[in-house]
Design an enzyme around this catalytic site. Structure first.
Site, PDB file in Angstrom:
ATOM      1  N   HIS A   1       0.821  -1.220   0.000  1.00  0.00           N
ATOM      2  CA  HIS A   1       0.000   0.000   0.000  1.00  0.00           C
ATOM      3  C   HIS A   1       0.854   1.269   0.000  1.00  0.00           C
ATOM      4  O   HIS A   1       0.478   2.278   0.579  1.00  0.00           O
ATOM      5  CB  HIS A   1      -1.013  -0.018   1.161  1.00  0.00           C
TER       6      HIS A   1
ATOM      7  N   HIS B   1      -1.748   5.335   9.409  1.00  0.00           N
ATOM      8  CA  HIS B   1      -0.400   5.888   9.474  1.00  0.00           C
ATOM      9  C   HIS B   1      -0.406   7.214  10.230  1.00  0.00           C
ATOM     10  O   HIS B   1       0.036   8.245   9.735  1.00  0.00           O
ATOM     11  CB  HIS B   1       0.166   6.069   8.071  1.00  0.00           C
TER      12      HIS B   1
ATOM     13  N   HIS C   1      10.847  -3.284   3.746  1.00  0.00           N
ATOM     14  CA  HIS C   1      11.279  -1.893   3.651  1.00  0.00           C
ATOM     15  C   HIS C   1      11.515  -1.320   5.039  1.00  0.00           C
ATOM     16  O   HIS C   1      10.939  -1.777   6.018  1.00  0.00           O
ATOM     17  CB  HIS C   1      10.284  -1.031   2.866  1.00  0.00           C
TER      18      HIS C   1
END
Length: 291
Positions: free
Chosen positions: A12, A59, A194
């Protein structure tokens, strides 16, 4: 009764949405990624769900670190698109399915998952980018309603991989007991490897990613043996998002077929992937323990 027709694991990364929004998908940097999506998009366009259950993480847009529930479900009729600091994405608001949300909530609580409930929620790229991966040109409205389920992958202690797979198994059972005749898809989002900050910023571990993509289909139980520290060590501090794929995998059950898989490096210093699974007819009982 409701039918769970497919599950999608997908990254995403916010820049994927930006590439679509700014018509950059045919540029050399982005074209290989979007070419990899094409077969899955074509198949999903022929197998449209009425509702998408999207498992993602906020987030720090709707929730901050002052309040980080472990598992959350949205029960609203509508979810506005969050302003993440540069304005909201130019995509339609997300329409909810309160009746299905309520059904899932009650069943998950009865199965031992103490869900936090959001009756109001702005959704960020964690949800809207996967919707765009599924439907790149929604026009004035997305083609399905949405039930958002949020997982804490930001603040220690995050849920274990085993707990996420178990949540998915309970979710799949709850979906299949919903009395309305509708088709449902489940998205697991985030990842792949990541790390956005610190001395390992820019970390990509293709070997681990490839192992995960194989195991999520054939042996998800092996992925539950990995601790949160294992995920962070191998996939980076943000790579722990991959535990959300296990919610999707638990939901779709043991009888599945992989429709398409794609893996690409990098998208904004992130390894990205897509894995699409069709659910197949079984004997009527999902043997979750065989996962």
């Amino acid at each position: 009764m409701a039918e769970l027709i497919w599950g999608l694991g997908t990254s995403h990364v916010p820049s994927i949405g930006a590439a679509m929004d700014n018509h950059k998908t045919e540029e050399p940097y982005w074209k290989p990624l979007f070419d990899g999506y094409r077969p899955a998009r074509e198949w999903m366009a022929e197998h449209k769900p009425d509702v998408a259950i999207i498992v993602y993480n906020d987030h720090a847009n709707a929730m901050d670190l002052g309040m980080t529930p472990m598992f959350t479900i949205g029960t609203a009729a509508k979810y506005n698109v969050a302003d993440e600091g540069w304005g909201s994405r130019n995509v339609p608001p997300v329409v909810g399915h309160p009746e299905l949300s309520e059904h899932l909530l009650v069943n998950l609580v009865d199965d031992g998952f103490d869900m936090t409930v959001c009756q109001e929620l702005d959704v960020d790229h964690g949800l809207t980018v996967p919707l765009s991966v599924y439907c790149p040109d929604p026009g004035d409205a997305w083609p399905c309603t949405v039930v958002p389920i949020l997982v804490n992958v930001l603040q220690y202690p995050q849920p274990t991989a085993a707990r996420c797979l178990a949540l998915g198994e309970a979710l799949g059972k709850a979906i299949r007991s919903y009395p309305e005749d509708i088709k449902i898809a489940v998205f697991g989002t985030g990842g792949m490897s990541h790390q956005l900050a610190g001395t390992r910023a820019g970390l990509i571990n293709e070997k681990f990613d490839r192992m995960f993509l194989e195991a999520i289909e054939t042996n998800p139980s092996a992925l539950t043996a990995l601790s949160r520290e294992d995920y962070i060590r191998e996939a980076g501090s943000e790579g722990i998002e991959l535990i959300m794929w296990l919610v999707m995998r638990g939901a779709i059950g043991s009888s599945i077929r992989r429709v398409h898989e794609a893996y690409h490096v990098p998208a904004s210093n992130t390894a990205t992937a897509l894995a699409l699974f069709e659910t197949l007819p079984s004997n009527g009982v999902e043997n979750a323990q065989h996962l």
